[in-house]
Design a protein around this motif. Structure first.
Motif, PDB file in Angstrom:
ATOM      1  N   THR A 150       0.837  -1.196   0.000  1.00 35.01           N
ATOM      2  CA  THR A 150       0.000   0.000   0.000  1.00 35.01           C
ATOM      3  C   THR A 150       0.874   1.249   0.000  1.00 35.01           C
ATOM      4  N   THR A 151       0.932   1.924  -1.137  1.00 33.66           N
ATOM      5  CA  THR A 151       1.638   3.190  -1.240  1.00 33.66           C
ATOM      6  C   THR A 151       0.611   4.311  -1.113  1.00 33.66           C
ATOM      7  N   SER A 152       0.966   5.515  -1.502  1.00 33.37           N
ATOM      8  CA  SER A 152       0.046   6.647  -1.364  1.00 33.37           C
ATOM      9  C   SER A 152       0.457   7.782  -2.284  1.00 33.37           C
ATOM     10  N   SER A 153      -0.537   8.564  -2.694  1.00 27.39           N
ATOM     11  CA  SER A 153      -0.249   9.779  -3.460  1.00 27.39           C
ATOM     12  C   SER A 153       0.611  10.742  -2.646  1.00 27.39           C
ATOM     13  N   SER A 154       0.560  10.620  -1.314  1.00 27.42           N
ATOM     14  CA  SER A 154       1.407  11.463  -0.465  1.00 27.42           C
ATOM     15  C   SER A 154       2.886  11.156  -0.674  1.00 27.42           C
ATOM     16  N   GLY A 155       3.183   9.912  -1.003  1.00 28.84           N
ATOM     17  CA  GLY A 155       4.546   9.535  -1.327  1.00 28.84           C
ATOM     18  C   GLY A 155       4.880   9.815  -2.772  1.00 28.84           C
ATOM     19  N   ASN A 191       3.253  -5.612  -6.589  1.00 31.54           N
ATOM     20  CA  ASN A 191       2.633  -4.388  -7.090  1.00 31.54           C
ATOM     21  C   ASN A 191       2.325  -3.433  -5.946  1.00 31.54           C
ATOM     22  N   CYS A 192       2.010  -2.198  -6.299  1.00 32.25           N
ATOM     23  CA  CYS A 192       1.622  -1.192  -5.308  1.00 32.25           C
ATOM     24  C   CYS A 192       0.212  -0.681  -5.589  1.00 32.25           C
ATOM     25  N   VAL A 220     -11.215  -1.775  -3.652  1.00 30.30           N
ATOM     26  CA  VAL A 220     -11.039  -3.225  -3.667  1.00 30.30           C
ATOM     27  C   VAL A 220     -10.803  -3.809  -5.064  1.00 30.30           C
ATOM     28  N   PRO A 221     -11.530  -3.378  -6.120  1.00 30.37           N
ATOM     29  CA  PRO A 221     -11.275  -3.985  -7.435  1.00 30.37           C
ATOM     30  C   PRO A 221      -9.816  -3.919  -7.870  1.00 30.37           C
ATOM     31  N   ALA A 222      -9.155  -2.786  -7.604  1.00 29.09           N
ATOM     32  CA  ALA A 222      -7.740  -2.651  -7.977  1.00 29.09           C
ATOM     33  C   ALA A 222      -6.886  -3.640  -7.191  1.00 29.09           C
ATOM     34  N   MET A 223      -7.193  -3.805  -5.897  1.00 25.85           N
ATOM     35  CA  MET A 223      -6.452  -4.773  -5.084  1.00 25.85           C
ATOM     36  C   MET A 223      -6.616  -6.184  -5.625  1.00 25.85           C
ATOM     37  N   LEU A 224      -7.850  -6.560  -5.970  1.00 23.87           N
ATOM     38  CA  LEU A 224      -8.106  -7.916  -6.453  1.00 23.87           C
ATOM     39  C   LEU A 224      -7.362  -8.203  -7.755  1.00 23.87           C
ATOM     40  N   VAL A 225      -7.304  -7.223  -8.628  1.00 27.99           N
ATOM     41  CA  VAL A 225      -6.566  -7.400  -9.888  1.00 27.99           C
ATOM     42  C   VAL A 225      -5.072  -7.558  -9.622  1.00 27.99           C
ATOM     43  N   GLN A 229      -4.381 -14.178  -9.983  1.00 25.78           N
ATOM     44  CA  GLN A 229      -3.467 -15.080 -10.688  1.00 25.78           C
ATOM     45  C   GLN A 229      -2.860 -14.420 -11.916  1.00 25.78           C
ATOM     46  N   ASP A 230      -3.629 -13.601 -12.621  1.00 25.23           N
ATOM     47  CA  ASP A 230      -3.152 -12.942 -13.834  1.00 25.23           C
ATOM     48  C   ASP A 230      -2.672 -11.522 -13.575  1.00 25.23           C
ATOM     49  N   ALA A 231      -2.249 -11.255 -12.340  1.00 31.34           N
ATOM     50  CA  ALA A 231      -1.792  -9.917 -11.955  1.00 31.34           C
ATOM     51  C   ALA A 231      -0.598  -9.484 -12.796  1.00 31.34           C
ATOM     52  N   PRO A 232      -0.457  -8.163 -13.006  1.00 36.72           N
ATOM     53  CA  PRO A 232       0.779  -7.661 -13.591  1.00 36.72           C
ATOM     54  C   PRO A 232       1.880  -7.736 -12.531  1.00 36.72           C
ATOM     55  N   THR A 233       3.035  -7.191 -12.811  1.00 37.75           N
ATOM     56  CA  THR A 233       4.054  -7.018 -11.783  1.00 37.75           C
ATOM     57  C   THR A 233       4.750  -5.690 -12.026  1.00 37.75           C
ATOM     58  N   ARG A 234       5.266  -5.077 -10.950  1.00 39.87           N
ATOM     59  CA  ARG A 234       5.885  -3.742 -10.998  1.00 39.87           C
ATOM     60  C   ARG A 234       4.891  -2.695 -11.496  1.00 39.87           C
ATOM     61  N   THR A 235       3.661  -2.800 -11.042  1.00 40.90           N
ATOM     62  CA  THR A 235       2.606  -1.864 -11.437  1.00 40.90           C
ATOM     63  C   THR A 235       2.086  -1.135 -10.209  1.00 40.90           C
ATOM     64  N   THR A 236       1.943   0.171 -10.330  1.00 41.70           N
ATOM     65  CA  THR A 236       1.331   0.969  -9.270  1.00 41.70           C
ATOM     66  C   THR A 236      -0.013   1.480  -9.761  1.00 41.70           C
ATOM     67  N   LEU A 237      -1.076   1.024  -9.130  1.00 42.74           N
ATOM     68  CA  LEU A 237      -2.417   1.501  -9.453  1.00 42.74           C
ATOM     69  C   LEU A 237      -2.892   2.453  -8.362  1.00 42.74           C
ATOM     70  N   CYS A 238      -3.505   3.546  -8.777  1.00 42.92           N
ATOM     71  CA  CYS A 238      -4.144   4.496  -7.866  1.00 42.92           C
ATOM     72  C   CYS A 238      -5.651   4.306  -8.023  1.00 42.92           C
ATOM     73  N   ALA A 239      -6.389   4.287  -6.924  1.00 43.49           N
ATOM     74  CA  ALA A 239      -7.817   3.990  -7.025  1.00 43.49           C
ATOM     75  C   ALA A 239      -8.612   4.739  -5.976  1.00 43.49           C
TER      76      ALA A 239
END
Length: 301
Positions: A150-155, A191-192, A220-225, A229-239
């Motif tokens: 869990t990252t943040s826009s603050s970072g 992922n983040c 939650v949808p972003a977390m589940l993705v 199993q088919d997750a990307p890697t080295r991806t940061t999603l903001c939601a």
């Protein structure tokens, strides 16, 4: 294709309320066995009670799912190791980590006590490190792992009064970058997730008409993705509030300024060209900075 977590085992830290609770409930609803971790402390990290985690476990079980509680502080590596062992002993494996535990000690940097800076780093950054370190041999051995930090826009972008929190959250992006590279051969994807959500840590920051829209369940949808199993890697999603964006650390094409006594002045003159974002890239690893500088040095002039 439905995101199915049947047969998977997940650990969610900071899952006694807010975002973590929603993550735990969602994973369980889609078939995962969930270890619900929460120290049960206040927003500033003080205190502790196992009741918060147990309440979420009770919710999952009432809905027909399988879960158990854990009250470890993520700042205690031995306790985190015991938490991982608890899941392995009960269910034989751990497939998913959602590292969500966190605290706030907000103040302007001028007024911030160094102890508060250190504690926030300890919970957010070292807490995630402890979980990843304890799980790494498990995931390596089973040749499968999905880690969501869990990252943040603050970072990512900064926020007044959150130098400690922002530093910790950006550090998690750096952790993700390397763990994703090192985990690739073992199918460990890292992922983040940068959420915008109304929780007890943030609810006072939202206009009244937007409190419901920014409920934690919208993240939650972003977390589940990212955990699937088919997750990307080295991806940061903001939601948040149904919107999802991707954040990247990019590298511009840059400019060659050479060396020698006049180099600083040449850089000053060409700074806008160096900062020009046209043609910027998302490097696959840190080595690409050096490769780009080699390209600039070898370019005909």
């Amino acid at each position: 294709m439905t995101l199915d977590f049947s047969g998977r085992v997940a650990i969610v830290t900071g899952a006694g309320g807010g975002l973590g609770r929603q993550h735990a409930l969602a994973l369980a609803a889609r078939g995962a066995k969930v270890l619900v971790n929460d120290l049960g402390g206040a927003v500033d990290g003080s205190g502790g009670s196992a009741g918060a985690a147990q309440k979420v476990v009770d919710e999952i079980r009432a809905a027909g799912g399988e879960a158990m509680a854990n009250g470890a502080s993520v700042t205690d590596f031995a306790a985190v190791q015991a938490m991982v062992q608890q899941a392995v002993d009960a269910w034989g494996r751990v497939d998913v980590l959602v590292s969500n535990a966190g605290i706030l000690r907000d103040k302007s940097f001028a007024k911030m006590d160094l102890a508060d800076f250190r504690l926030v780093l300890d919970v957010h950054l070292m807490g995630a490190v402890h979980c990843c370190k304890a799980l790494w041999p498990v995931m390596t051995q089973q040749k499968y792992g999905r880690i969501v930090l869990t990252t943040s826009s603050s970072g990512l972008y900064g926020n007044f009064g959150q130098a400690n929190y922002g530093a910790a959250k950006m550090a998690l992006v750096g952790l993700m970058q390397t763990l994703a590279i090192e985990g690739m051969k073992h199918d460990i994807r890292v992922n983040c997730l940068a959420p915008t959500a109304t929780t007890r840590m943030t609810e006072s920051l939202f206009p009244p008409d937007m409190v419901e829209a920014f409920g934690p369940e919208a993240v939650v949808p972003a977390m589940l993705v990212l955990a699937g199993q088919d997750a990307p890697t080295r991806t940061t999603l903001c939601a948040g509030a149904g919107g999802v964006e991707a954040a990247n650390v990019t590298l511009t094409q840059g400019a060659w300024i050479g060396r020698g006594p006049g180099a600083p002045e040449r850089l000053q003159e060409r700074l806008e060209a160096v900062r020009d974002r046209r043609g910027e890239t998302v490097p696959a690893s840190g080595a690409e900075q050096g490769a780009n500088e080699l390209r600039l040095a070898r370019a005909p002039r």
